[in-house]
Write a protein that holds these residues in place. Sequence first.
Motif, PDB file in Angstrom:
ATOM      1  N   TYR A  25     -33.432 -70.109  13.559  1.00 30.16           N
ATOM      2  CA  TYR A  25     -33.462 -69.296  12.346  1.00 30.16           C
ATOM      3  C   TYR A  25     -32.273 -69.657  11.469  1.00 30.16           C
ATOM      4  O   TYR A  25     -31.317 -70.299  11.902  1.00 30.16           O
ATOM      5  CB  TYR A  25     -33.481 -67.797  12.662  1.00 30.16           C
ATOM      6  CG  TYR A  25     -32.405 -67.310  13.608  1.00 30.16           C
ATOM      7  CD1 TYR A  25     -31.164 -66.875  13.147  1.00 30.16           C
ATOM      8  CD2 TYR A  25     -32.638 -67.231  14.991  1.00 30.16           C
ATOM      9  CE1 TYR A  25     -30.187 -66.403  14.018  1.00 30.16           C
ATOM     10  CE2 TYR A  25     -31.677 -66.764  15.868  1.00 30.16           C
ATOM     11  CZ  TYR A  25     -30.453 -66.353  15.377  1.00 30.16           C
ATOM     12  OH  TYR A  25     -29.494 -65.887  16.236  1.00 30.16           O
ATOM     13  N   GLU A  26     -32.335 -69.230  10.192  1.00 31.59           N
ATOM     14  CA  GLU A  26     -31.301 -69.605   9.223  1.00 31.59           C
ATOM     15  C   GLU A  26     -30.636 -68.407   8.563  1.00 31.59           C
ATOM     16  O   GLU A  26     -29.666 -68.574   7.816  1.00 31.59           O
ATOM     17  CB  GLU A  26     -31.896 -70.519   8.149  1.00 31.59           C
ATOM     18  CG  GLU A  26     -32.399 -71.848   8.693  1.00 31.59           C
ATOM     19  CD  GLU A  26     -32.951 -72.759   7.613  1.00 31.59           C
ATOM     20  OE1 GLU A  26     -33.250 -72.249   6.504  1.00 31.59           O
ATOM     21  OE2 GLU A  26     -33.089 -73.964   7.854  1.00 31.59           O
ATOM     22  N   GLY A  27     -31.148 -67.212   8.785  1.00 31.39           N
ATOM     23  CA  GLY A  27     -30.566 -66.036   8.150  1.00 31.39           C
ATOM     24  C   GLY A  27     -30.888 -64.773   8.916  1.00 31.39           C
ATOM     25  O   GLY A  27     -31.877 -64.719   9.661  1.00 31.39           O
ATOM     26  N   MET A  28     -30.050 -63.751   8.722  1.00 32.80           N
ATOM     27  CA  MET A  28     -30.235 -62.508   9.475  1.00 32.80           C
ATOM     28  C   MET A  28     -29.573 -61.340   8.757  1.00 32.80           C
ATOM     29  O   MET A  28     -28.521 -61.492   8.131  1.00 32.80           O
ATOM     30  CB  MET A  28     -29.607 -62.656  10.871  1.00 32.80           C
ATOM     31  CG  MET A  28     -29.718 -61.413  11.755  1.00 32.80           C
ATOM     32  SD  MET A  28     -28.593 -61.483  13.180  1.00 32.80           S
ATOM     33  CE  MET A  28     -29.016 -63.054  13.894  1.00 32.80           C
ATOM     34  N   LEU A  29     -30.211 -60.173   8.846  1.00 26.20           N
ATOM     35  CA  LEU A  29     -29.604 -58.899   8.461  1.00 26.20           C
ATOM     36  C   LEU A  29     -29.993 -57.913   9.556  1.00 26.20           C
ATOM     37  O   LEU A  29     -31.179 -57.727   9.823  1.00 26.20           O
ATOM     38  CB  LEU A  29     -30.109 -58.421   7.100  1.00 26.20           C
ATOM     39  CG  LEU A  29     -29.418 -57.187   6.519  1.00 26.20           C
ATOM     40  CD1 LEU A  29     -27.957 -57.502   6.189  1.00 26.20           C
ATOM     41  CD2 LEU A  29     -30.136 -56.691   5.273  1.00 26.20           C
ATOM     42  N   LEU A  30     -29.008 -57.285  10.196  1.00 24.60           N
ATOM     43  CA  LEU A  30     -29.287 -56.502  11.404  1.00 24.60           C
ATOM     44  C   LEU A  30     -28.442 -55.235  11.448  1.00 24.60           C
ATOM     45  O   LEU A  30     -27.255 -55.263  11.105  1.00 24.60           O
ATOM     46  CB  LEU A  30     -29.012 -57.385  12.623  1.00 24.60           C
ATOM     47  CG  LEU A  30     -29.245 -56.816  14.024  1.00 24.60           C
ATOM     48  CD1 LEU A  30     -29.707 -57.930  14.963  1.00 24.60           C
ATOM     49  CD2 LEU A  30     -27.966 -56.173  14.573  1.00 24.60           C
ATOM     50  N   GLN A  31     -29.071 -54.135  11.863  1.00 31.13           N
ATOM     51  CA  GLN A  31     -28.392 -52.839  11.996  1.00 31.13           C
ATOM     52  C   GLN A  31     -28.920 -52.104  13.227  1.00 31.13           C
ATOM     53  O   GLN A  31     -30.002 -52.417  13.734  1.00 31.13           O
ATOM     54  CB  GLN A  31     -28.652 -51.954  10.772  1.00 31.13           C
ATOM     55  CG  GLN A  31     -28.093 -52.465   9.470  1.00 31.13           C
ATOM     56  CD  GLN A  31     -28.444 -51.559   8.300  1.00 31.13           C
ATOM     57  OE1 GLN A  31     -29.334 -50.705   8.384  1.00 31.13           O
ATOM     58  NE2 GLN A  31     -27.745 -51.739   7.186  1.00 31.13           N
TER      59      GLN A  31
ATOM     60  N   THR B 299     -21.382 -62.718   9.850  1.00 27.54           N
ATOM     61  CA  THR B 299     -20.265 -61.915   9.388  1.00 27.54           C
ATOM     62  C   THR B 299     -20.656 -60.446   9.487  1.00 27.54           C
ATOM     63  O   THR B 299     -21.842 -60.121   9.516  1.00 27.54           O
ATOM     64  CB  THR B 299     -19.887 -62.264   7.937  1.00 27.54           C
ATOM     65  OG1 THR B 299     -18.724 -61.519   7.546  1.00 27.54           O
ATOM     66  CG2 THR B 299     -21.014 -61.914   6.962  1.00 27.54           C
ATOM     67  N   THR B 300     -19.687 -59.567   9.569  1.00 23.69           N
ATOM     68  CA  THR B 300     -19.989 -58.137   9.519  1.00 23.69           C
ATOM     69  C   THR B 300     -19.954 -57.676   8.072  1.00 23.69           C
ATOM     70  O   THR B 300     -19.188 -58.187   7.247  1.00 23.69           O
ATOM     71  CB  THR B 300     -18.992 -57.320  10.353  1.00 23.69           C
ATOM     72  OG1 THR B 300     -17.657 -57.591   9.904  1.00 23.69           O
ATOM     73  CG2 THR B 300     -19.123 -57.653  11.830  1.00 23.69           C
ATOM     74  N   ILE B 301     -20.805 -56.717   7.763  1.00 18.75           N
ATOM     75  CA  ILE B 301     -20.933 -56.162   6.415  1.00 18.75           C
ATOM     76  C   ILE B 301     -20.821 -54.653   6.517  1.00 18.75           C
ATOM     77  O   ILE B 301     -21.249 -54.058   7.505  1.00 18.75           O
ATOM     78  CB  ILE B 301     -22.298 -56.548   5.800  1.00 18.75           C
ATOM     79  CG1 ILE B 301     -22.436 -58.077   5.738  1.00 18.75           C
ATOM     80  CG2 ILE B 301     -22.489 -55.943   4.420  1.00 18.75           C
ATOM     81  CD1 ILE B 301     -23.853 -58.545   5.474  1.00 18.75           C
ATOM     82  N   SER B 302     -20.241 -54.031   5.526  1.00 18.46           N
ATOM     83  CA  SER B 302     -20.091 -52.572   5.511  1.00 18.46           C
ATOM     84  C   SER B 302     -21.066 -51.990   4.493  1.00 18.46           C
ATOM     85  O   SER B 302     -20.778 -51.950   3.300  1.00 18.46           O
ATOM     86  CB  SER B 302     -18.645 -52.187   5.179  1.00 18.46           C
ATOM     87  OG  SER B 302     -17.751 -52.748   6.114  1.00 18.46           O
TER      88      SER B 302
ATOM     89  N   ASP C 210     -20.912 -51.914   9.827  1.00 21.51           N
ATOM     90  CA  ASP C 210     -22.113 -51.330  10.435  1.00 21.51           C
ATOM     91  C   ASP C 210     -23.331 -52.253  10.376  1.00 21.51           C
ATOM     92  O   ASP C 210     -24.412 -51.901  10.849  1.00 21.51           O
ATOM     93  CB  ASP C 210     -22.450 -49.981   9.791  1.00 21.51           C
ATOM     94  CG  ASP C 210     -22.747 -50.079   8.294  1.00 21.51           C
ATOM     95  OD1 ASP C 210     -22.747 -51.201   7.745  1.00 21.51           O
ATOM     96  OD2 ASP C 210     -22.967 -49.023   7.669  1.00 21.51           O
ATOM     97  N   THR C 211     -23.157 -53.451   9.818  1.00 20.90           N
ATOM     98  CA  THR C 211     -24.259 -54.376   9.624  1.00 20.90           C
ATOM     99  C   THR C 211     -23.799 -55.787   9.967  1.00 20.90           C
ATOM    100  O   THR C 211     -22.640 -56.136   9.756  1.00 20.90           O
ATOM    101  CB  THR C 211     -24.744 -54.331   8.160  1.00 20.90           C
ATOM    102  OG1 THR C 211     -25.124 -52.980   7.831  1.00 20.90           O
ATOM    103  CG2 THR C 211     -25.924 -55.255   7.911  1.00 20.90           C
ATOM    104  N   VAL C 212     -24.720 -56.585  10.486  1.00 22.06           N
ATOM    105  CA  VAL C 212     -24.459 -58.010  10.716  1.00 22.06           C
ATOM    106  C   VAL C 212     -25.344 -58.814   9.772  1.00 22.06           C
ATOM    107  O   VAL C 212     -26.540 -58.545   9.646  1.00 22.06           O
ATOM    108  CB  VAL C 212     -24.750 -58.402  12.175  1.00 22.06           C
ATOM    109  CG1 VAL C 212     -24.741 -59.923  12.346  1.00 22.06           C
ATOM    110  CG2 VAL C 212     -23.728 -57.786  13.113  1.00 22.06           C
ATOM    111  N   GLY C 213     -24.743 -59.788   9.092  1.00 15.92           N
ATOM    112  CA  GLY C 213     -25.496 -60.677   8.220  1.00 15.92           C
ATOM    113  C   GLY C 213     -24.982 -62.095   8.356  1.00 15.92           C
ATOM    114  O   GLY C 213     -24.007 -62.347   9.067  1.00 15.92           O
ATOM    115  N   HIS C 214     -25.631 -63.026   7.666  1.00 13.12           N
ATOM    116  CA  HIS C 214     -25.194 -64.422   7.742  1.00 13.12           C
ATOM    117  C   HIS C 214     -24.318 -64.768   6.550  1.00 13.12           C
ATOM    118  O   HIS C 214     -24.498 -64.243   5.460  1.00 13.12           O
ATOM    119  CB  HIS C 214     -26.393 -65.366   7.814  1.00 13.12           C
ATOM    120  CG  HIS C 214     -27.266 -65.331   6.594  1.00 13.12           C
ATOM    121  ND1 HIS C 214     -28.247 -64.375   6.404  1.00 13.12           N
ATOM    122  CD2 HIS C 214     -27.303 -66.116   5.491  1.00 13.12           C
ATOM    123  CE1 HIS C 214     -28.855 -64.579   5.251  1.00 13.12           C
ATOM    124  NE2 HIS C 214     -28.295 -65.635   4.679  1.00 13.12           N
TER     125      HIS C 214
END
Length: 236
Positions: free
Chosen positions: A99-105, A133-136, A142-146
């Motif tokens: 895979y090449e991208g992700m957004l996860l919570q 990277t982590t995202i707020s 609270d979120t993980v993204g690429h």
Amino acid sequence: MLKCLVFFSCKLTNNKSMTVSLLIICLLVASVSSHGLYVPGQACVDMNPVGHLDSEGNKAYSQTVSSPYKISINSTTYTANSVIEVFVYANGDHGYTFYEGMLLQVRRGNCDHKYTDVAVGNFMLDIGEDFLTTISCTNLDDTVGHMAHAHIYNRTFYWKAPPVTEGPLFIRATIARRQRTFWMNVVSEFIMDPGSSVTPEICIEPPTICSATIHKLSKLLVLALTVYIFIIYHSY
């Protein structure tokens, strides 16, 4: 966003009304076109990727066939401040091995809760992580993204539970093979709170064309305002 602010400051002493209008334009452009490390507010809620287009330049939609991506966890129960290992991988279905991208919570598994669309807990990444990277979105990390585009076969990271348990939880993700090919609503097993009697549920509102329509109208609004500002500015 930085270029907008620089342009804004240059116009500050020449025309106040123009300045305000330009600032509005900048904010609107950021709200409809930014992606990458910055996650627009709505994407934090519906996890619908921003700026992903199909081959004709229209909004791309989630695949309807089964996801080739899986989320594995090393524990299906949690307590306050406990840490769970999360493993996201491609299983090869449909020929997709990376895979090449992700957004996860992590989300609440109680559909009667008023905050089912708010992420729970926070994430920690391994030192040297160069893809995620982590995202707020609502709370810190609270979120993980690429933060890069690469062929990723799997990734391991860690979720820390909040200081107060929140009932049953589950991991929800949007995972992309490429810009036009992605899967929304990829979910994990339930992460159970031993002290809760709530029956776990997957709480997901299916994506609709409404959000795509709003996205297109927003871009048209930005274009119209830009033309209007240009005409007013040159009429002085």
